[in-house]
Design an enzyme around this catalytic site. Structure first.
Site, PDB file in Angstrom:
ATOM      1  N   GLU A 198       0.855  -1.229  -0.152  1.00 37.46           N
ATOM      2  CA  GLU A 198      -0.023  -0.148   0.037  1.00 37.46           C
ATOM      3  C   GLU A 198       0.908   1.224   0.047  1.00 37.46           C
ATOM      4  OE1 GLU A 198      -3.549  -0.087   2.691  1.00 37.46           O
ATOM      5  OE2 GLU A 198      -4.165  -1.853   1.782  1.00 37.46           O
ATOM      6  N   GLU A 321      -5.173  -8.541  -0.701  1.00 37.76           N
ATOM      7  CA  GLU A 321      -5.894  -8.457   0.619  1.00 37.76           C
ATOM      8  C   GLU A 321      -7.077  -8.181  -0.019  1.00 37.76           C
ATOM      9  OE1 GLU A 321      -4.545  -5.218   3.165  1.00 37.76           O
ATOM     10  OE2 GLU A 321      -2.442  -5.847   2.943  1.00 37.76           O
TER      11      GLU A 321
HETATM   12  O1  AHR Z   1      -5.324  -6.096   6.357  1.00 34.42           O
HETATM   13  C1  AHR Z   1      -5.133  -5.106   7.473  1.00 34.42           C
HETATM   14  C2  AHR Z   1      -4.523  -3.822   6.659  1.00 34.42           C
HETATM   15  O2  AHR Z   1      -5.279  -3.352   5.621  1.00 34.42           O
HETATM   16  C3  AHR Z   1      -3.212  -4.180   6.012  1.00 34.42           C
HETATM   17  O3  AHR Z   1      -2.037  -3.944   6.998  1.00 34.42           O
HETATM   18  C4  AHR Z   1      -3.288  -2.984   5.137  1.00 34.42           C
HETATM   19  O4  AHR Z   1      -2.409  -3.463   3.952  1.00 34.42           O
HETATM   20  C5  AHR Z   1      -4.618  -2.850   4.652  1.00 34.42           C
HETATM   21  O5  AHR Z   1      -4.796  -1.415   4.685  1.00 34.42           O
END
Ligand code: AHR
Length: 517
Positions: A198, A321
């Site tokens: 991110e 994610e």
């Molecule tokens: O999964 C939780 C968080 O969500 C992670 O650390 C991050 O990459 C995202 O914003």
């Protein structure tokens, strides 16, 4: 949606100039088993384990002196449950945590490892008891591959390069000798390596062009022995913003195998008040499913960009994610992202799988966030207690799709399910020929009130019956708790064919996976 029209009614309607009446009482699915498409990469069913809340400490790792039964410090119950669903890939150590993590903190004698503050997640002490050796021990116990996420945000190219050398090197260098001294002679296999996470947010608030340059810089120094090179992942965008995919696929021409993408399902779509994990009404049932289905539109728009910049399809689109994200549970540390998991989460997981499977030629890896005790988890633990969530069972059901060949499928009369102004298709489906040669079909009934009849025909195969498992419950927020751990579980499902057509009754709010024989 193609509308089937009763021939007689259509004929009369045409002569009398009346509108045709659609016969939509049955949903129809036509599978073509003669034209297999892309392979559904097993890594689509990957998981994510971050240093966050009880995700690792307490949930997976308890240390070998714990009263909780363990194998070399890993909870036996959790390891056994994860082994049973054949987790193919685990991403670690973050997430946001990755960009503040120094790998050297987590090697060597545990009692000498430094204590840091986990600034992202609850400000708690991180004693680094779980580090590189423990992570690889875990994935080896699970029979999974490793996805390591490197630190671009606060690390240096040397730190990142040396970590990769520590893990994969087979030379006599001091770094590799140090690994040997710490108990591991053979190099480990790193299947994927992520350069930052991110970058647009917690990874450094960068802009895509700046990150692209940093990626080119850092990745230049990431070297491995021949044959040991991981798939290299550039950290991409989120939501409906395709700029990251565009800039990265245009400006990084080497050392990159895929671009990552993150998208979380929030029932309300609002980070300030996301919605609760339980006790929600039908309005939030449908809004959650509607939000989830946006994944399809996001993948499509990123695929368009990739098809332009990478027509040879060298790059994968890695959704590393995804999952539901609800308001913190009352009385729990908000920074630990612990949430309950219900039948709604099971439906969300299955819808995402059906989408990923449909895009299997580009979507070659994904990771649900996260494996244990965090966000949309497979498993919840409370000290020595453990419970398997409805999401766990969806991973169990979908195992048959790992490395299967996707099959084209046409869905007619999916019969949209509507509430107020929100409308979603009533049925979601996906089909494939499994590695075992059998045909498999997954079906989701999104409607929480109405069952659906589905007629299935398969071109190129004579089907006589379907057998498999179904996951459903009476309440939309049905869940497993430490007191009632078996409340939501799949049950056996069978159906037979009539003249080559398989007639399936799909209960309201359910997930079904069947083998077609
Ligand atoms: O999964 C939780 C968080 O969500 C992670 O650390 C991050 O990459 C995202 O914003």
């Amino acid at each position: 949606m193609r509308i089937r029209v009763n021939k007689w009614i259509a004929a009369v309607a045409c002569c009398l100039s009346l509108p045709a009446i659609a016969d939509d009482s049955v949903t129809r699915i036509d599978i073509d088993s003669t034209h297999p498409g892309a392979t559904i990469n097993r890594d689509i069913y990957g998981q994510f384990a971050e240093h966050l809340g009880r995700g690792i400490y307490g949930g997976i790792w308890v240390g070998k002196d714990s009263k909780i039964e363990n194998v070399r410090g890993f909870r036996t119950d959790v390891v056994e449950a994860l082994k049973a669903i054949h987790v193919p890939l685990v991403r670690w150590p973050g997430g946001c945590f990755a960009d503040e993590y120094h790998w050297r903190d987590g090697i060597g004698p545990r009692e000498q490892r430094p204590v840091r503050v986990n600034t992202h997640w609850g400000g708690v002490a991180e004693d680094n008891a779980f580090g590189t050796h423990e992570f690889f021990d875990l994935v080896e116990l699970l029979g999974a591959d490793a996805y390591i996420n490197g630190n671009l945000g606060t690390g240096t190219p040397r730190e990142m390069a040396e970590w990769l050398e520590y893990m994969t090197g087979d030379s006599k260098s001091s770094v590799v000798e140090e690994r040997r001294k710490n108990g591991r002679d053979k190099p480990w296999k790193v299947a994927y390596f992520g350069v930052g996470n991110e970058a647009w947010g917690c990874g450094g608030n960068m802009r895509p062009g700046y990150y692209a340059d940093l990626y080119r810089h850092f990745s230049t120094f990431l070297k491995t022995p021949p044959g040991a090179r991981p798939k290299m992942v550039a950290s991409g965008g989120t939501g409906d913003d395709t700029r990251w995919t565009d800039v990265l696929s245009d400006q990084i021409k080497q050392n990159m195998d895929g671009i990552s993408f993150h998208f979380y399902t929030l029932p309300t779509g609002e980070w300030g008040d996301k919605g609760a994990s339980t006790g929600f009404g039908e309005e939030q049932w449908i809004s959650t499913l509607w939000q989830t289905l946006r994944m399809d539109e996001f993948i499509r728009s990123n695929e368009k960009v990739l098809d332009r910049n990478d027509p040879e399809k060298k790059l994968g689109f890695y959704v590393d994610e995804w999952g539901t994200w609800y308001n913190p549970e009352p009385g729990r540390e908000p920074g630990f992202l612990y949430q309950q998991n219900t039948l709604r989460d099971a439906v969300v997981a299955a819808l995402n799988f059906n989408i990923f499977q449909r895009h299997a030629d580009r979507v070659r890896m994904t990771n649900i966030a996260q494996m244990v005790n965090v966000l949309q988890a497979m498993i919840l633990t409370d000290k020595e207690k453990m419970v398997l969530t409805p999401t766990y069972y969806v991973y169990d059901l979908y195992q048959v799709f790992q490395d299967a060949a996707s099959l084209p499928l046409e869905l007619e009369n999916a019969h949209s399910y509507q509430l107020g102004k929100t409308s979603v298709p009533g049925i979601s489906a996906s089909a494939a020929r499994g590695k075992d040669g059998h045909l498999y079909l997954s079906l989701v009934n999104l409607n929480p009130r109405e069952a659906r009849q589905v007629a299935v025909n398969v071109k190129g195969a004579e089907i006589t019956a379907a057998t498999g498992q179904i996951l459903t419950a009476t309440a939309m927020d049905a869940r497993n708790t430490f007191d009632k751990p078996q409340a939501v579980k799949p049950i056996r499902y069978t159906a037979s064919a009539d003249n080559g057509t398989l007639n399936l009754d799909i209960p309201a709010k359910s997930v079904l996976v069947v083998s077609l024989r």
